[in-house]
Write a protein that holds these residues in place. Structure first.
Motif, PDB file in Angstrom:
ATOM      1  N   THR A  56       0.842  -1.199   0.000  1.00 49.00           N
ATOM      2  CA  THR A  56       0.000   0.000   0.000  1.00 49.00           C
ATOM      3  C   THR A  56       0.875   1.247   0.000  1.00 49.00           C
ATOM      4  OG1 THR A  56      -1.772  -1.157   1.148  1.00 49.00           O
ATOM      5  CG2 THR A  56      -1.798   1.246   1.268  1.00 49.00           C
ATOM      6  N   HIS A  57       1.923   1.244   0.817  1.00 48.85           N
ATOM      7  CA  HIS A  57       2.872   2.369   0.844  1.00 48.85           C
ATOM      8  C   HIS A  57       3.595   2.508  -0.496  1.00 48.85           C
ATOM      9  CE1 HIS A  57       2.383   3.145   5.128  1.00 48.85           C
ATOM     10  NE2 HIS A  57       2.516   1.855   5.348  1.00 48.85           N
ATOM     11  N   ASP A  60       1.300   4.142  -3.008  1.00 50.90           N
ATOM     12  CA  ASP A  60       1.194   5.583  -2.723  1.00 50.90           C
ATOM     13  C   ASP A  60       2.445   6.326  -3.189  1.00 50.90           C
ATOM     14  OD1 ASP A  60      -1.279   5.123  -1.561  1.00 50.90           O
ATOM     15  OD2 ASP A  60      -0.530   5.221   0.500  1.00 50.90           O
ATOM     16  N   SER A  63       2.386   6.524  -6.996  1.00 47.53           N
ATOM     17  CA  SER A  63       1.312   7.426  -7.441  1.00 47.53           C
ATOM     18  C   SER A  63       1.715   8.887  -7.287  1.00 47.53           C
ATOM     19  CB  SER A  63       0.029   7.171  -6.648  1.00 47.53           C
ATOM     20  OG  SER A  63      -0.475   5.899  -6.919  1.00 47.53           O
ATOM     21  N   CYS A  64       2.313   9.232  -6.154  1.00 45.93           N
ATOM     22  CA  CYS A  64       2.695  10.621  -5.874  1.00 45.93           C
ATOM     23  C   CYS A  64       3.863  11.094  -6.734  1.00 45.93           C
ATOM     24  CB  CYS A  64       3.051  10.789  -4.402  1.00 45.93           C
ATOM     25  SG  CYS A  64       1.656  10.609  -3.293  1.00 45.93           S
TER      26      CYS A  64
END
Length: 117
Positions: A56-57, A60, A63-64
């Motif tokens: 999950t990290h 993220d 994505s960022c």
């Protein structure tokens, strides 16, 4: 087998077209590698976090920083290194479609490394 969980997820970028300093400037994170051949960083600093939560990290993070990673991918190789100690008697990991799509968009390959005592 020990019941203690261990996992790590790291991003590694070859420095073929960019220096480690240039990659650091683009991503805003210094490399932890002790070589100029590649740039590397652990995406999750706590190795007791389970591999599925680490993913999950990872998603993220990608994505960022997708635009920067896509620009880097034009001249450098990118890989996601996932390592963990599986729970007894069976364990696995799942890469969701969004993470697979992010990795494909930067032409990253995945290295999955399992550690068993």
């Amino acid at each position: 087998m020990d019941e203690e969980s261990w996992a790590m997820s790291s991003l590694r970028i070859t420095c073929a077209g960019l220096s480690s300093d240039q990659i650091t400037a683009r991503l805003g994170m210094p490399s932890t590698a002790h070589t100029d051949a590649y740039w590397a960083v652990n995406l999750v600093s706590d190795s007791s976090i389970a591999i599925d939560q680490q993913l999950t990290h990872v998603k993220d993070f990608f994505s960022c920083r997708l635009d920067d990673l896509q620009a880097i991918a034009e001249t450098a190789g990118i890989n996601l290194h996932l390592g963990w100690t599986p729970r007894h008697p069976q364990d696995g990991l799942a890469l969701d479609a969004d993470l697979v799509q992010l990795l494909a968009s930067i032409k990253a390959y995945i290295l999955i490394d399992v550690y068993i005592d």
